[in-house]
Design an enzyme around this catalytic site. Sequence first.
Site, PDB file in Angstrom:
ATOM      1  N   LYS A 188      17.356  12.100  -7.266  1.00 14.67           N
ATOM      2  CA  LYS A 188      17.107  12.242  -9.378  1.00 14.67           C
ATOM      3  C   LYS A 188      17.169  13.903  -9.268  1.00 14.67           C
ATOM      4  O   LYS A 188      17.051  14.095 -10.323  1.00 14.67           O
ATOM      5  CB  LYS A 188      16.446  11.340  -9.657  1.00 14.67           C
ATOM      6  N   THR A 245      13.270  13.013 -15.597  1.00 14.61           N
ATOM      7  CA  THR A 245      12.999  14.470 -15.055  1.00 14.61           C
ATOM      8  C   THR A 245      14.587  14.667 -14.980  1.00 14.61           C
ATOM      9  O   THR A 245      14.441  15.776 -15.367  1.00 14.61           O
ATOM     10  CB  THR A 245      13.429  13.761 -13.329  1.00 14.61           C
TER      11      THR A 245
END
Length: 329
Positions: A188, A245
């Site tokens: 990620k 994120t």
Amino acid sequence: MKKIGVLGAGAWGTALATAAVRAGCDTVLWAREAEVAASINASHENTLFLKGVALPPALRATTDMADLGDCDAILIVSPAQHLRTMSAALAAHVRHGVPFVICSKGIEISSGKLLSDVVTETAPHNPPAVLSGPTFAAEVAQGLPCALTLACTDKAVGMALVEALGAPTFRLYYNEDIIGAQIGGAVKNVLAIATGIVAGLGIGENARAAVITRGLAEIVRFGELFGAQAETLMGLSGLGDLILTCSSTQSRNMSLGKAIGEGQTLESIMASRNSIAEGAHTVEIVYKIAQDNNLDMPITESVYHILKENRDVRSVTEALLARPFTDES
């Protein structure tokens, strides 16, 4: 588990140490920089890495790794590419059986190994665990609510860690899938750089949502290669961490991507920061593993071309958008 050691006094390590104190643990935080330890002990603030956030007076900082020797569990919060060295050094001071909880996110570039495998090699008598999920350090340090995955193949050890560190505003969910908990957190970061590039180029929220969603497909493909469980990748340490994120420039990885999309160079961005955007390093090994195993990861590949081959951002983005149409599944 009454005494917790935290190895690494950057923003995230400091936040985790604060959470441990709030959970009622006797907590000692190891800092590489003497000025950081002095600041925490004297003014209860990490002025270098977490400026402006008040830390609990009960938190004690040290620069001597031997001070972690009597801890019941250690949270390792060193940069991913330094974890091998730090784990080996720590093992010389800590009792056998004390769990090493990996709080860094990445894959070792030199070996292509997950960080849990690195801990097993360097500290074979200390069971590895992984703490990962959608969190920003400043919010955790301030005591704002969050939820994370605590993964460990030994359920007794994992649940003991959950009970020791968990609190109403620091909710931990046990998971046996230590592999999946690491894959989500590592990949990620690469995808967050991609969404940052989207923001920097100003090509819209639709594009960002597309990158997040198709990025999740890349995480799943990559995770399957290592044997990760799909449920883990759809949980806090996977989808949850990806959403956070990729949605805020509080993320070091997204903010790095945004700066690149706006025309700055990777070198200038890195030189201006005192913190590490792990995705800028992890992309190298994720791309290599994908190529070696014929995994279709076009977003990761695009980030690699931009960061590691200095290709033009707009040209790479246009090439990504021009890919042939395929079946979503």
